[in-house]
Scaffold this motif. Structure first.
Motif, PDB file in Angstrom:
ATOM      1  N   VAL A   8      -3.397 -16.314   1.408  1.00 20.92           N
ATOM      2  CA  VAL A   8      -2.515 -16.552   2.542  1.00 20.92           C
ATOM      3  C   VAL A   8      -1.220 -15.786   2.385  1.00 20.92           C
ATOM      4  O   VAL A   8      -0.712 -15.169   3.322  1.00 20.92           O
ATOM      5  CB  VAL A   8      -2.244 -18.067   2.705  1.00 20.92           C
ATOM      6  CG1 VAL A   8      -1.136 -18.282   3.721  1.00 20.92           C
ATOM      7  CG2 VAL A   8      -3.505 -18.784   3.129  1.00 20.92           C
ATOM      8  N   GLU A   9      -0.645 -15.810   1.138  1.00 18.35           N
ATOM      9  CA  GLU A   9       0.599 -15.080   0.893  1.00 18.35           C
ATOM     10  C   GLU A   9       0.405 -13.582   1.085  1.00 18.35           C
ATOM     11  O   GLU A   9       1.250 -12.888   1.634  1.00 18.35           O
ATOM     12  CB  GLU A   9       1.111 -15.373  -0.510  1.00 18.35           C
ATOM     13  CG  GLU A   9       1.719 -16.766  -0.645  1.00 18.35           C
ATOM     14  CD  GLU A   9       2.430 -16.941  -1.987  1.00 18.35           C
ATOM     15  OE1 GLU A   9       2.489 -15.966  -2.754  1.00 18.35           O
ATOM     16  OE2 GLU A   9       2.915 -18.043  -2.238  1.00 18.35           O
ATOM     17  N   LYS A  10      -0.779 -13.072   0.624  1.00 19.27           N
ATOM     18  CA  LYS A  10      -1.056 -11.643   0.770  1.00 19.27           C
ATOM     19  C   LYS A  10      -1.121 -11.255   2.251  1.00 19.27           C
ATOM     20  O   LYS A  10      -0.574 -10.236   2.681  1.00 19.27           O
ATOM     21  CB  LYS A  10      -2.374 -11.290   0.080  1.00 19.27           C
ATOM     22  CG  LYS A  10      -2.706  -9.782   0.120  1.00 19.27           C
ATOM     23  CD  LYS A  10      -3.993  -9.511  -0.653  1.00 19.27           C
ATOM     24  CE  LYS A  10      -4.243  -8.014  -0.735  1.00 19.27           C
ATOM     25  NZ  LYS A  10      -4.373  -7.394   0.557  1.00 19.27           N
ATOM     26  N   VAL A  11      -1.793 -12.088   3.054  1.00 13.59           N
ATOM     27  CA  VAL A  11      -1.872 -11.821   4.482  1.00 13.59           C
ATOM     28  C   VAL A  11      -0.485 -11.807   5.104  1.00 13.59           C
ATOM     29  O   VAL A  11      -0.138 -10.943   5.905  1.00 13.59           O
ATOM     30  CB  VAL A  11      -2.774 -12.876   5.176  1.00 13.59           C
ATOM     31  CG1 VAL A  11      -2.630 -12.758   6.679  1.00 13.59           C
ATOM     32  CG2 VAL A  11      -4.227 -12.681   4.767  1.00 13.59           C
ATOM     33  N   GLU A  16       3.864  -8.759   7.570  1.00 14.53           N
ATOM     34  CA  GLU A  16       5.272  -8.362   7.680  1.00 14.53           C
ATOM     35  C   GLU A  16       5.400  -6.856   7.552  1.00 14.53           C
ATOM     36  O   GLU A  16       6.164  -6.208   8.275  1.00 14.53           O
ATOM     37  CB  GLU A  16       6.072  -9.072   6.586  1.00 14.53           C
ATOM     38  CG  GLU A  16       7.566  -8.774   6.649  1.00 14.53           C
ATOM     39  CD  GLU A  16       8.347  -9.525   5.594  1.00 14.53           C
ATOM     40  OE1 GLU A  16       9.535  -9.207   5.426  1.00 14.53           O
ATOM     41  OE2 GLU A  16       7.783 -10.403   4.937  1.00 14.53           O
ATOM     42  N   LYS A  17       4.608  -6.286   6.638  1.00 16.49           N
ATOM     43  CA  LYS A  17       4.656  -4.835   6.451  1.00 16.49           C
ATOM     44  C   LYS A  17       4.198  -4.091   7.706  1.00 16.49           C
ATOM     45  O   LYS A  17       4.827  -3.139   8.159  1.00 16.49           O
ATOM     46  CB  LYS A  17       3.763  -4.446   5.263  1.00 16.49           C
ATOM     47  CG  LYS A  17       3.717  -2.935   4.997  1.00 16.49           C
ATOM     48  CD  LYS A  17       2.795  -2.647   3.831  1.00 16.49           C
ATOM     49  CE  LYS A  17       2.684  -1.141   3.596  1.00 16.49           C
ATOM     50  NZ  LYS A  17       1.757  -0.821   2.510  1.00 16.49           N
ATOM     51  N   SER A  18       3.065  -4.572   8.292  1.00 18.29           N
ATOM     52  CA  SER A  18       2.549  -3.894   9.469  1.00 18.29           C
ATOM     53  C   SER A  18       3.457  -4.075  10.661  1.00 18.29           C
ATOM     54  O   SER A  18       3.607  -3.182  11.489  1.00 18.29           O
ATOM     55  CB  SER A  18       1.133  -4.394   9.803  1.00 18.29           C
ATOM     56  OG  SER A  18       1.171  -5.748  10.150  1.00 18.29           O
ATOM     57  N   GLU A  43      -8.694  -5.778   4.692  1.00 16.61           N
ATOM     58  CA  GLU A  43      -8.849  -7.169   4.260  1.00 16.61           C
ATOM     59  C   GLU A  43      -7.938  -8.092   5.066  1.00 16.61           C
ATOM     60  O   GLU A  43      -8.321  -9.190   5.457  1.00 16.61           O
ATOM     61  CB  GLU A  43      -8.530  -7.303   2.772  1.00 16.61           C
ATOM     62  CG  GLU A  43      -9.443  -6.525   1.853  1.00 16.61           C
ATOM     63  CD  GLU A  43      -9.079  -5.054   1.767  1.00 16.61           C
ATOM     64  OE1 GLU A  43      -8.018  -4.660   2.348  1.00 16.61           O
ATOM     65  OE2 GLU A  43      -9.849  -4.282   1.163  1.00 16.61           O
ATOM     66  N   THR A  44      -6.733  -7.625   5.321  1.00 15.94           N
ATOM     67  CA  THR A  44      -5.784  -8.417   6.102  1.00 15.94           C
ATOM     68  C   THR A  44      -6.266  -8.586   7.532  1.00 15.94           C
ATOM     69  O   THR A  44      -6.210  -9.680   8.109  1.00 15.94           O
ATOM     70  CB  THR A  44      -4.408  -7.728   6.111  1.00 15.94           C
ATOM     71  OG1 THR A  44      -3.970  -7.531   4.775  1.00 15.94           O
ATOM     72  CG2 THR A  44      -3.390  -8.567   6.865  1.00 15.94           C
ATOM     73  N   ALA A  69     -12.788  -5.855  15.951  1.00 13.90           N
ATOM     74  CA  ALA A  69     -11.418  -5.557  15.536  1.00 13.90           C
ATOM     75  C   ALA A  69     -11.362  -4.299  14.677  1.00 13.90           C
ATOM     76  O   ALA A  69     -10.466  -3.458  14.831  1.00 13.90           O
ATOM     77  CB  ALA A  69     -10.829  -6.739  14.789  1.00 13.90           C
ATOM     78  N   LEU A  70     -12.322  -4.139  13.754  1.00  6.71           N
ATOM     79  CA  LEU A  70     -12.364  -2.934  12.919  1.00  6.71           C
ATOM     80  C   LEU A  70     -12.618  -1.700  13.777  1.00  6.71           C
ATOM     81  O   LEU A  70     -12.058  -0.626  13.529  1.00  6.71           O
ATOM     82  CB  LEU A  70     -13.459  -3.083  11.857  1.00  6.71           C
ATOM     83  CG  LEU A  70     -13.200  -4.161  10.786  1.00  6.71           C
ATOM     84  CD1 LEU A  70     -14.427  -4.329   9.892  1.00  6.71           C
ATOM     85  CD2 LEU A  70     -11.985  -3.804   9.946  1.00  6.71           C
TER      86      LEU A  70
END
Length: 617
Positions: A8-11, A16-18, A43-44, A69-70
């Motif tokens: 969850v933190e990675k997502v 935020e980065k994107s 992955e996100t 989506a991909l």
């Protein structure tokens, strides 16, 4: 910390980065067109799609939406997207190789919008033939020996302008609440009701005030119809053929004008009731419009706006050739709408109207739609559509010959709209306008000058008709289809109904002004002065379009958010510093190696579409 919390933190970090890479929809100074999924790690993106699918009740279609989506993230690289079958790949390839191969339900939408357009055209031309006889029947003689001839000229103009006055003052502004409560289909049903019973009322009117009231009521149907139909079509069709299909509004409006002029010609010999039949016959296409509209799928974008995602997916599936394409388009639209709603709230009726002029991205769309819509009226086409029979009588034709010439005008108007079907998505909306406006100016001026030819010269009448027909031939593939197509595209979903209401109200308000003033203008200036006046307005329109109108071809409705986030001064400066020098080098000095620097930057992102992206010229 558990693996689930780490994921969850990675997502969250990746989101935020994107997000930091996203372009400001209020002020896109760098003129970048961005896919909202750009820069999100695979992955996100997969985690986001799965969470979204569960939230929206698509648990059974998680895998489908993941692949969609991909595919939406990298449409040009669909061969490498995992899990896509060979059959699905073939559907995606055919988007480019067979772009007109679309589902039956999509063409149903286009047919219904075409019927709505035919109603519009027939309503416009019923009064054209009736103008030759209803004034005398209702005691509105304009003979010079009549002391009330000037007053009667204004009344005749008012009756002709009635639908456009009601449309611009009230009808168009009903679009937002009607669409809000009833959707695109329900709004078109409402319009069909008013366009049926009001024209029957015109046919049985006994006095000119009764006729005027029925004409005003007609405007309550014409306004929401002209506003909703192009939006309905634009929201349902894919971007690569959107222009060709949405411009069917103009193609079939022209066909409705042709039918109206044909009806006027056929009914001309029915004696004293001819004008009643000419006005009343326009109800014929309105009846199948009311019945057929509910056989079409509702706009999926409208359903998403209402939070009805399950219904929206069913609608997308009816409008696309495969479930994967439906899932791709739906998730892509959802992501762009999220970006849109962050900037463009549009929470109330009043705020949506004021934001047409206060939010920079929306204000630019408002200005652009205003330019194309006012240009459609001021170019002079509707002095022909509304008063061609009167003009041909002025030129020297008798009534039957004038109606026959008006039929010829309707035929040219319809036939020459067809080239736009194939050019509007390739040559482009803006280029069509820049090519046709100068030609409309000189042909209109030539038609006016032909009135200087003496009455005794047999060439006078054929030359006037020839230049009017030639003017129409230039109008039909350019300023004919572009305004409604363009205005239906340029506004964000949050403001689409309100923006289109503004655009159509602009168009029909000036149609009302033109209808009201032309009988008096013709009397005061004569044909030469009237035609010369409108020729000059064509030149003014050309200048405004050159500096202030961005191109919209082959961009999805959501990608146009980025186009209209570009400051207008940057767009205008580009035309002077880049496009004009290039055009002179290429087409005046014939330098084949001349290169045009594009206005919009596509380098860092991938378009949602798989065809060649449009440049800024």
């Amino acid at each position: 910390m558990s693996d689930e919390k780490l994921a969850v933190e990675k997502v969250s970090i990746d989101e935020e980065k994107s997000t930091s890479q996203h372009i400001d929809l209020a002020n896109n100074v760098q003129a970048k067109i961005q896919n909202p999924l750009h820069g999100i790690p695979r992955e996100t993106l997969v985690a986001q799609v799965q969470a979204w699918a569960k939230e929206r009740g698509f648990e059974d279609n998680i895998d489908l939406f993941t692949r969609g989506a991909l595919l939406a993230q990298k449409p040009g690289d669909f061969e490498s997207v995992p899990g896509i079958t060979e059959e699905e790949k073939e559907h995606i390839r055919r988007e480019t190789t067979h772009r007109w191969s679309q589902p039956r339900d999509l063409y149903k939408t286009v047919i219904i919008c075409s019927l709505a357009a035919a109603v519009q055209g027939w309503d416009q031309t019923g009064s054209n033939g009736a103008n030759l006889s209803f004034p005398q029947a209702l005691g509105l003689s304009t003979a010079l020996d009549n002391p009330d001839h000037e007053r009667n000229e204004w009344i005749i103009g008012l009756i002709n302008a009635g639908p456009y006055i009601a449309t611009s003052m009230l009808g168009c502004w009903l679009t937002d609440p009607l669409n809000h409560y009833f959707g695109r289909r329900g709004t078109l049903f409402w319009c069909g009701v008013f366009c049926t019973f009001s024209v029957i009322g015109q046919a049985v009117a006994q006095t000119w005030p009764q006729l005027l009231v029925c004409r005003l009521l007609l405007g309550l149907g014409m306004g929401p119809k002209a506003t909703t139909s192009p939006v309905f079509a634009a929201e349902n069709v894919p971007a690569n053929i959107r222009g060709g299909l949405v411009m069917s509004w103009q193609l079939w409006t022209a066909f409705g004008i042709l039918l109206g002029t044909a009806a006027n010609l056929i009914l001309q010999g029915t004696g004293a009731i001819a004008w009643r039949l000419e006005l009343g016959s326009a109800f014929l296409p309105a009846v199948p419009l009311m019945i057929g509209v509910y056989f079409c799928p509702e706009s999926p974008r409208w359903l998403m706006k209402k939070g009805r995602y399950g219904d929206a997916f069913k609608s997308f599936c009816r409008l696309r050739n495969s479930p994967l394409q439906a899932a791709r388009d739906m998730y892509y639209v959802h992501c762009q709408l999220d970006e849109e709603f962050k900037v463009l709230k549009g929470s109330t009726y009043v705020s949506r109207f004021t934001e047409l002029f206060t939010i920079p991205r929306v204000r630019r769309a408002t200005l652009a739609s205003f330019i194309v819509m006012i240009a459609q009226q001021m170019c002079g086409i509707n002095i022909i559509a509304f008063y061609s029979s009167t003009i041909f009588v002025e030129a020297g034709y008798n009534q039957k010959q004038a109606l026959l010439a008006s039929f010829g005008f309707g035929l040219v108007n319809w036939l020459f709209a067809f080239p736009a079907v194939w050019t509007i998505d390739t040559f482009g909306r803006r280029n069509l306008l820049l090519f046709t406006f100068p030609n409309m100016a000189w042909t209109l001026l030539a038609a006016g000058f032909c009135f200087f030819i003496p009455d005794s010269n047999s060439a006078r009448i054929p030359l006037i008709a020839f230049f009017i027909f030639l003017f129409c031939a230039f109008y039909s593939p350019g300023e004919g289809p572009v305004p409604f197509t363009y205005s239906a595209e340029v506004f964000p979903l949050t403001h689409r109904e309100m923006g289109m209401s503004w655009a159509v109200a602009t168009c029909l308000f000036w149609a009302a002004v033109l209808s009201l003033t032309f009988p008096r203008l013709l009397s005061a200036f004569g044909p030469v002065g009237a035609f010369g006046f409108y020729a000059g307005l064509n030149v003014v329109a050309f200048v405004l379009i050159f500096f202030l109108l961005p191109e919209t071809k082959q961009r999805t409705l959501e990608e146009l958010d980025y186009v209209f986030a570009v400051p207008m001064r940057k767009h205008a400066k580009y035309q002077v510093t880049e496009f004009l020098p290039y055009w002179i080098r290429r087409w005046v000095f014939f330098q084949r190696d001349a290169k045009l620097k594009p206005l919009y930057n596509f380098d860092e992102v991938e378009s949602h579409t798989v065809w060649e992206p449009a440049t800024g010229h």
